[in-house]
Enzyme design. Sequence first.
Site, mmCIF file in Angstrom:
data_model
loop_
_atom_site.group_PDB
_atom_site.id
_atom_site.type_symbol
_atom_site.label_atom_id
_atom_site.label_comp_id
_atom_site.label_asym_id
_atom_site.label_seq_id
_atom_site.Cartn_x
_atom_site.Cartn_y
_atom_site.Cartn_z
ATOM 1 N N HIS A 566 19.778 -18.316 5.110
ATOM 2 C CA HIS A 566 19.681 -16.959 4.565
ATOM 3 C C HIS A 566 20.676 -16.034 5.264
ATOM 4 O O HIS A 566 20.336 -14.926 5.680
ATOM 5 C CB HIS A 566 18.258 -16.418 4.743
ATOM 6 C CG HIS A 566 17.239 -17.160 3.931
ATOM 7 N ND1 HIS A 566 15.904 -17.169 4.232
ATOM 8 C CD2 HIS A 566 17.365 -17.915 2.811
ATOM 9 C CE1 HIS A 566 15.248 -17.900 3.338
ATOM 10 N NE2 HIS A 566 16.120 -18.362 2.458
HETATM 11 C C1 LIG Z 1 20.201 -24.231 -0.331
HETATM 12 C C2 LIG Z 1 19.755 -22.813 -0.386
HETATM 13 C C3 LIG Z 1 18.463 -22.515 -0.821
HETATM 14 C C4 LIG Z 1 18.036 -21.185 -0.850
HETATM 15 N N1 LIG Z 1 16.763 -20.910 -1.276
HETATM 16 C C5 LIG Z 1 16.321 -19.625 -1.322
HETATM 17 C C6 LIG Z 1 15.026 -19.312 -1.821
HETATM 18 O O1 LIG Z 1 14.266 -20.180 -2.243
HETATM 19 N N2 LIG Z 1 14.662 -18.003 -1.841
HETATM 20 C C7 LIG Z 1 15.473 -17.005 -1.380
HETATM 21 O O2 LIG Z 1 15.057 -15.850 -1.374
HETATM 22 N N3 LIG Z 1 16.711 -17.275 -0.939
HETATM 23 C C8 LIG Z 1 17.176 -18.548 -0.922
HETATM 24 N N4 LIG Z 1 18.460 -18.824 -0.524
HETATM 25 C C9 LIG Z 1 19.369 -17.704 -0.197
HETATM 26 C C10 LIG Z 1 19.828 -16.893 -1.406
HETATM 27 O O3 LIG Z 1 19.965 -17.646 -2.565
HETATM 28 C C11 LIG Z 1 21.138 -16.171 -1.080
HETATM 29 O O4 LIG Z 1 20.994 -15.485 0.121
HETATM 30 C C12 LIG Z 1 21.526 -15.184 -2.174
HETATM 31 O O5 LIG Z 1 21.855 -15.873 -3.345
HETATM 32 C C13 LIG Z 1 22.722 -14.344 -1.740
HETATM 33 O O6 LIG Z 1 23.163 -13.544 -2.806
HETATM 34 P P1 LIG Z 1 24.590 -12.839 -2.789
HETATM 35 O O7 LIG Z 1 24.671 -11.977 -3.985
HETATM 36 O O8 LIG Z 1 24.776 -12.234 -1.452
HETATM 37 O O9 LIG Z 1 25.697 -13.979 -2.846
HETATM 38 P P2 LIG Z 1 25.810 -15.414 -3.500
HETATM 39 O O10 LIG Z 1 24.544 -15.815 -4.132
HETATM 40 O O11 LIG Z 1 26.377 -16.296 -2.440
HETATM 41 O O12 LIG Z 1 26.893 -15.245 -4.653
HETATM 42 C C14 LIG Z 1 28.238 -14.971 -4.387
HETATM 43 C C15 LIG Z 1 29.073 -15.344 -5.597
HETATM 44 O O13 LIG Z 1 30.360 -14.772 -5.421
HETATM 45 C C16 LIG Z 1 31.345 -15.698 -5.785
HETATM 46 N N5 LIG Z 1 32.549 -15.382 -5.011
HETATM 47 C C17 LIG Z 1 32.700 -15.406 -3.671
HETATM 48 N N6 LIG Z 1 33.939 -15.040 -3.314
HETATM 49 C C18 LIG Z 1 34.606 -14.779 -4.462
HETATM 50 C C19 LIG Z 1 35.913 -14.361 -4.732
HETATM 51 N N7 LIG Z 1 36.787 -14.138 -3.762
HETATM 52 N N8 LIG Z 1 36.288 -14.197 -6.033
HETATM 53 C C20 LIG Z 1 35.391 -14.417 -7.032
HETATM 54 N N9 LIG Z 1 34.123 -14.823 -6.813
HETATM 55 C C21 LIG Z 1 33.729 -14.994 -5.543
HETATM 56 C C22 LIG Z 1 30.769 -17.040 -5.440
HETATM 57 O O14 LIG Z 1 31.388 -18.048 -6.221
HETATM 58 C C23 LIG Z 1 29.289 -16.845 -5.773
HETATM 59 O O15 LIG Z 1 29.033 -17.209 -7.090
HETATM 60 C C24 LIG Z 1 18.914 -20.140 -0.467
HETATM 61 C C25 LIG Z 1 20.209 -20.440 -0.041
HETATM 62 C C26 LIG Z 1 20.628 -21.758 0.013
HETATM 63 C C27 LIG Z 1 22.017 -22.044 0.506
#
Ligand SMILES: Cc1cc2nc3c(=O)[nH]c(=O)nc-3n(C[C@H](O)[C@H](O)[C@H](O)COP(=O)(O)OP(=O)(O)OC[C@H]3O[C@@H](n4cnc5c(N)ncnc54)[C@H](O)[C@@H]3O)c2cc1C
Length: 631
Positions: A566
């Site tokens: 996380h």
């Molecule tokens: C295996 C696993 C299981 C998990 N299970 C849970 C759970 O059950 N419950 C929970 O609450 N949390 C869980 N999490 C954590 C949670 O899913 C993440 O913390 C959350 O999705 C983060 O959201 P975000 O918007 O910060 O980024 P992300 O979900 O990481 O999305 C970022 C997106 O930006 C894109 N991106 C990045 N850089 C660029 C760029 N330069 N140009 C274009 N696109 C780009 C990526 O391709 C990605 O699609 C889990 C995480 C993992 C790894």
Amino acid sequence: MASSPPGDDVCDYLVVGSGPGGGTVAARLAEAGWHVVLLEAGGDPRELAGRDAPVPGGNRLPDDYDVPGFHPFASENDALSWHFFVHHYPQLAQRERDPAYRAEWDGRKVDGVLYPRSSCLGGCSAHNALIFIAPPDADWDDLARSTGDKSWCAARMARYLAQVERCRHRWLWALLAMIGIARTGHGWRGWLQTEKALPRESLDDGELVSAMANSALAALGAKRGWWQRLKVLLRSFGDPNDRSVLASAAEGLFYTPLSTRRHVRNGTRERLCEVADRHPHHLDIRLNCLATRVLLDENNRATGVEYREGVNQYRAHRHPETQHEVRQVRARREVILSGGTFNTPQLLMLSGIGPAEELRHLDIGPRVDLPGVGRNLQDRYEIGVVNRIDAPTWPSLRDATFERGDKPWRQWKRWGGGMYSSNGAALCVAAKSAQVHDGLPDLFVMSLLAPFTGYYPGYSRAIAEHRNRLTWAILKAHTRNRAGRVSLRSKDPTEPPLIDFRYFDPADDPAERDLKAVVEGIHRARRLAQPLFKCGILAAEEVPGPACQTDAELEQFVRDHAWGHHACGTCAIGARDDGFVLASDFRVHGTAGLRVVDASIFPRIPGYFIASAVYMAAEKAADVIIADAMD
Ligand SMILES: Cc1cc2nc3c(=O)[nH]c(=O)nc-3n(C[C@H](O)[C@H](O)[C@H](O)COP(=O)(O)OP(=O)(O)OC[C@H]3O[C@@H](n4cnc5c(N)ncnc54)[C@H](O)[C@@H]3O)c2cc1C
């Protein structure tokens, strides 16, 4: 490589990344009538699907995406994944003690522990374990206090939970809420459906049921506070998102609500597709577009983004490719970065926003000296206590091969039931360790019908192959460590940054209270397992194993095996003078027209499961941005 002429491609808002942060905010801005371009580095999990697909991993899609029980496979599916390898410790000798450490993988030097990230439409909501548990009120109030911005307080944030969620696991309460009798805090009409999976087959598994009932009694019947825990259970019906639980940050027994719609995964992918269908002229989703640089004018106002259009451009992909076109898109109003905890700070630094001295060393011209970019990296500590039963498989998993077409898959497909409708979590216990520093429960112990000791290449296969294990996954919340850091290795935008968590750093936790709390979690998990050993359901503890008994032995075990998933905090909200990166309205200090909306914004890691907090913060961001546009 070809280039498009700059300046001919313009929108109102430009969002980078489609995870819980970016997907949520882009959808809201488009619904509000603005022209939004969303750049996502990955593809659409559904378009990548197909048994004969040339895309490695495509043959397991869309099932890896859709089926809750397949989430470990989703996290290792090459078609969706960025495989980061991270350092838990700066010292190589300590890194190498972790069995999950790899010096090399797939013919390349990786020097670290696998940290799965999803790069596709939906971000990590496309592969996560689907658990939707909102942070306790105290976490939001803490954020409001630390930022001095009351709009972050729990009383104001509660409405965003209601705005996101379409709760379908408390039917009776939904009806009572409609006539104004019940107040659970749930949202009933949001866009992210949440459900409870209770596979009927697990109830036919006598051993499993008695195992869980015995452990539940062990959890409730602990000497201290059993009456309190029973009261919480009766009041909340085991729902961790019940208002009474969030308000009091209660300890107790809970089930895990999942973000599924009729037991199929749902996340920002579905949200974005629905909004794009309804507002095709307002939401322009561009897949396979890796943003490489924010374009800034002479006043450090963000005017657009440069990106590479092409598949698998980023080298965290297992099969990176180089063929691409360089393009630019301009934003009339604002650029919003939502690339996640590792990629948003990378993109800021590539654009000259970060620690100026370090950027100069990498031959990047600094534009805004913000030493906090990439710092304050935080995560939870997790550890697994793995037990084995004396049979080749749990009866309820007898027919499970974790492949399309097996019996549990057919049950899931036909009526959304069967073992695959669950993410594998059975009983969950939230508790306070003796090391707790803010009065909030800091241990979350979950039983899983699988061996789970963290992430390493091939971990999902091990889950499918060993169907006679029970893991107590211990999650230490509200960790103290802020020493972690994301930094650039080079100015090449396709090269993943260096991710250094600096676990258990003594500067933040000189008394090693986090370490001691995780050890206490192991003792608690062992106590939960005791009745199951007594009645002969469990045969042996495999991990940490009987040789690991004293606190000193367990502390070393935790240092060598702990992991997290996380990650957050690398572009945290707070005062610029205190080393933080964002104002409390998500704006990047020292710039104009540039905001960050993703897991990197949190100065302290919230709750037990972070995705809900990101969804809620992103809904708030949308409100703030829309209100600013009206001024
Ligand atoms: C295996 C696993 C299981 C998990 N299970 C849970 C759970 O059950 N419950 C929970 O609450 N949390 C869980 N999490 C954590 C949670 O899913 C993440 O913390 C959350 O999705 C983060 O959201 P975000 O918007 O910060 O980024 P992300 O979900 O990481 O999305 C970022 C997106 O930006 C894109 N991106 C990045 N850089 C660029 C760029 N330069 N140009 C274009 N696109 C780009 C990526 O391709 C990605 O699609 C889990 C995480 C993992 C790894």
